[in-house]
Design a protein around this motif. Structure first.
Motif, PDB file in Angstrom:
ATOM      1  N   VAL A   1      13.393 -16.650  -9.214  1.00  0.00           N
ATOM      2  CA  VAL A   1      12.114 -15.933  -9.192  1.00  0.00           C
ATOM      3  C   VAL A   1      12.317 -14.686  -8.333  1.00  0.00           C
ATOM      4  O   VAL A   1      12.928 -14.771  -7.276  1.00  0.00           O
ATOM      5  CB  VAL A   1      10.976 -16.806  -8.571  1.00  0.00           C
ATOM      6  N   VAL A   2      11.827 -13.536  -8.823  1.00  0.00           N
ATOM      7  CA  VAL A   2      11.882 -12.319  -8.000  1.00  0.00           C
ATOM      8  C   VAL A   2      10.476 -11.728  -7.975  1.00  0.00           C
ATOM      9  O   VAL A   2       9.797 -11.696  -8.998  1.00  0.00           O
ATOM     10  CB  VAL A   2      12.881 -11.281  -8.582  1.00  0.00           C
ATOM     11  N   ARG A   3      10.028 -11.316  -6.770  1.00  0.00           N
ATOM     12  CA  ARG A   3       8.705 -10.695  -6.644  1.00  0.00           C
ATOM     13  C   ARG A   3       8.831  -9.493  -5.731  1.00  0.00           C
ATOM     14  O   ARG A   3       9.628  -9.524  -4.779  1.00  0.00           O
ATOM     15  CB  ARG A   3       7.706 -11.675  -5.988  1.00  0.00           C
ATOM     16  N   ILE A   4       8.049  -8.443  -6.084  1.00  0.00           N
ATOM     17  CA  ILE A   4       7.955  -7.304  -5.162  1.00  0.00           C
ATOM     18  C   ILE A   4       6.475  -7.164  -4.845  1.00  0.00           C
ATOM     19  O   ILE A   4       5.634  -7.125  -5.750  1.00  0.00           O
ATOM     20  CB  ILE A   4       8.505  -6.004  -5.802  1.00  0.00           C
ATOM     21  N   HIS A   5       6.180  -7.141  -3.553  1.00  0.00           N
ATOM     22  CA  HIS A   5       4.756  -7.002  -3.219  1.00  0.00           C
ATOM     23  C   HIS A   5       4.554  -5.905  -2.184  1.00  0.00           C
ATOM     24  O   HIS A   5       5.486  -5.529  -1.457  1.00  0.00           O
ATOM     25  CB  HIS A   5       4.162  -8.341  -2.753  1.00  0.00           C
TER      26      HIS A   5
ATOM     27  N   VAL B   1      17.050 -12.297 -13.105  1.00  0.00           N
ATOM     28  CA  VAL B   1      16.833 -13.731 -13.364  1.00  0.00           C
ATOM     29  C   VAL B   1      17.723 -14.186 -14.516  1.00  0.00           C
ATOM     30  O   VAL B   1      18.384 -15.228 -14.416  1.00  0.00           O
ATOM     31  CB  VAL B   1      15.336 -13.998 -13.661  1.00  0.00           C
ATOM     32  N   GLU B   2      17.772 -13.326 -15.559  1.00  0.00           N
ATOM     33  CA  GLU B   2      18.605 -13.710 -16.702  1.00  0.00           C
ATOM     34  C   GLU B   2      20.070 -13.807 -16.312  1.00  0.00           C
ATOM     35  O   GLU B   2      20.801 -14.679 -16.784  1.00  0.00           O
ATOM     36  CB  GLU B   2      18.440 -12.672 -17.834  1.00  0.00           C
ATOM     37  N   ASP B   3      20.491 -12.906 -15.422  1.00  0.00           N
ATOM     38  CA  ASP B   3      21.902 -12.940 -14.976  1.00  0.00           C
ATOM     39  C   ASP B   3      22.171 -14.020 -13.924  1.00  0.00           C
ATOM     40  O   ASP B   3      23.229 -14.067 -13.297  1.00  0.00           O
ATOM     41  CB  ASP B   3      22.293 -11.581 -14.370  1.00  0.00           C
ATOM     42  N   ASN B   4      21.140 -14.849 -13.690  1.00  0.00           N
ATOM     43  CA  ASN B   4      21.246 -15.981 -12.739  1.00  0.00           C
ATOM     44  C   ASN B   4      21.476 -15.588 -11.285  1.00  0.00           C
ATOM     45  O   ASN B   4      22.028 -16.326 -10.488  1.00  0.00           O
ATOM     46  CB  ASN B   4      22.369 -16.951 -13.133  1.00  0.00           C
TER      47      ASN B   4
END
Ligand SMILES: Nc1ncnc2c1ncn2[C@@H]1O[C@H](COP(=O)(O)OP(=O)(O)OP(=O)(O)O)[C@@H](O)[C@H]1O
Ligand SMILES: [Mg+2]
Length: 489
Positions: free
Chosen positions: A83-87, A76-79
């Motif tokens: 939003v990233v999610r692992i489920h 996310v910081e590196d653009n």
């Protein structure tokens, strides 16, 4: 439904042309651009997902859960994504860049919702983002820690907000389409008003001017200030009206002269009738006195030498009274009264009226009146007027010593034809086609009014009879009138 007016047709065609020529291609282009744009973004996201997946597997196999969380945070910081999610397969978020979403069900937090066995990338324009979903497969490297039977270990779920350029592109296309729509409406309105001002109004003005002209208003004029086609049309209209006005004035003057002449003739006719009437009385007195003297002559021998003179006086007074009674009969203004008449009788009566003229011109009259007992339905005076007019014309056209043939015959058992043929001047084709028009005459003003054949034609129409004329210039003319025979009742 196709409009009837030119205006309606013009506006309909304009709308179709605007739609087909501008709108349809523009819409197609925009659609194509959008699809290309979306495809490009999808390929990019797909590639990025593959990169993350690789990094995650590397990280998971060599590090702890903390490092996995740090890795997605870095993404996310590196653009890479927003939003990233692992489920897991139950849909519980295990790792996530949004801290509050960890431990929640994926249905509640992801725009894509639920597990998807295949990579899925969707553009959510209303949310202004791409939402992507992919599986993290159970690769051999993972099987050191994970059950070998599982095919999928977890699901990766990311969101990437549209970039400024992407957002601009999508909203820009919408704005352009809306602007195009507004411009099309403005164009339509502009065309509507231009059509009204340049064509509709001038045509309506011309239409009204023609209406006025139809009402014989020759003062109507149209503006000539414009130098376009309408201006030139108005100019021609005005010139035509001016010419019409002039010729109408001339016609009116001519008509007035002819009516004056006809009026004079009518007055003369009335005067003649009065004179004939006045002559009748003294003639009757002369006749009765001469009669008395003739009787005296028979008894008195001294008077006998005058008997012959008295006979002449009696004959001549009888002639005078015949002439005057014919004039009176012909001059009478009576109501038309249709009765059954013997055609031959009316013809004989008419011949008596023109007898003097025939003699005066030394014309040889040949009569071939065969069907003497044929009846027709007509007004006596009108019928005589018809014959007298035709005979007078024949006399006028003939020179002294020429022959006029009058005959009646039948071609059909229900019709009887009266024909008058002369060897007179005849007529040119040009004259012949106008002879039944009112006031048409080739005779001098004093001789003819040009009403004779016009009246004859009207009488024929009243009787249901047909009149035909054939003529050869310099050789003579023939008029044929076909009457309907009626049974005697
Ligand atoms: N038998 C004829 N032969 C030659 N020309 C004729 C004959 N009958 C008619 N016409 C032509 O037709 C014209 C119109 O005839 P019409 O009887 O209507 O009027 P008109 O004889 O001239 O005048 P009006 O009958 O009032 O005396 C004549 O002036 C003459 O030119
Ligand atoms: Mg005449």
């Amino acid at each position: 439904m196709i409009p009837k007016s030119i205006k309606g047709k013009f506006l309909l065609l304009t709308s179709i042309f605007i739609f087909l020529g501008v709108w349809a291609p523009a819409l197609f282009l925009f659609k194509q651009f959008r699809e290309n744009f979306k495809e490009r973004a999808t390929v990019l996201i797909d590639a990025e997902l593959e990169v993350i997946k690789g990094k995650l597997i590397d990280c998971m196999s060599s590090s702890s859960n903390k490092d996995v969380q740090a890795l997605i945070q870095k993404m996310v910081e590196d653009n890479f994504f927003d939003v990233v999610r692992i489920h897991d397969e139950k849909g519980i978020v295990r790792f996530g860049t949004e801290k509050g979403q960890i431990g929640k069900k994926i249905e509640d937090v992801s725009p894509l919702k639920g597990n998807h066995e295949e990579t899925k990338i969707v553009l959510l324009k209303d949310k202004g983002l791409f939402s992507a979903h992919t599986t993290i497969e159970n690769k051999p490297i993972c099987q050191n820690c994970h059950n070998t039977e599982k095919k999928v270990l977890a699901y990766l779920d990311v969101e990437s907000k549209l970039t400024f350029a992407e957002r601009n592109f999508f909203t820009g296309t919408v704005h352009t389409i809306m602007l195009g729509f507004v411009l099309a409406i403005l164009l339509f309105i502009a065309l509507y008003y231009s059509f009204n001002a340049l064509i509709d109004k001038p045509v309506k003005r011309l239409e009204n001017a023609f209406d006025e002209l139809e009402k014989m208003n020759f003062n109507v004029q149209l503006p000539e200030d414009k130098k376009d086609e309408m201006g030139s049309l108005n100019l021609h209209f005005n010139r035509t009206v001016t010419k019409l006005k002039l010729s109408n004035k001339k016609i009116e003057e001519l008509h007035f002269e002819q009516l004056q002449h006809a009026d004079k003739l009518a007055t003369l006719g009335e005067l003649t009738s009065e004179i004939a009437h006045e002559i009748n009385n003294p003639t009757a007195i002369i006749s009765s006195r001469a009669d008395y003297l003739a009787l005296e002559c028979e008894d008195n021998d001294n008077l006998k030498p005058f008997a012959q003179d008295l006979e002449v006086i009696l004959k001549q007074t009888e002639r005078i009274s015949k002439i005057t009674s014919n004039v009176l009969r012909y001059g009478r203004k009576l109501k038309t009264e249709f009765t059954q008449l013997k055609l031959a009788d009316s013809l004989e009566q008419s011949l008596k009226m023109v007898e003097l003229r025939i003699k005066k011109h030394n014309i040889e009259l040949v009569k071939e009146i065969i069907d003497e007992d044929k009846f027709i339905y007509a007004d006596q005076l009108q019928l005589e007027q018809l014959f007298v007019n035709l005979i007078n014309n024949a006399i006028d056209a003939s020179e002294t010593g020429k022959k006029i043939v009058i005959r009646t015959y039948q071609n059909d058992k229900n019709k009887i034809i009266f024909e008058i043929k002369d060897e007179g001047s005849g007529m040119s084709e040009e004259v012949r086609k106008d002879i039944f028009s009112p006031f048409f005459t080739t005779k001098s003003e004093k001789k003819g009014t040009g009403l004779g054949l016009y009246i004859v034609k009207n009488i024929c129409d009243n009787l249901g009879a047909e009149i035909k004329c054939s003529s050869v210039s310099g050789k003579g003319s023939s008029f044929k009138v076909t009457f309907n025979i009626i049974e005697e009742s």
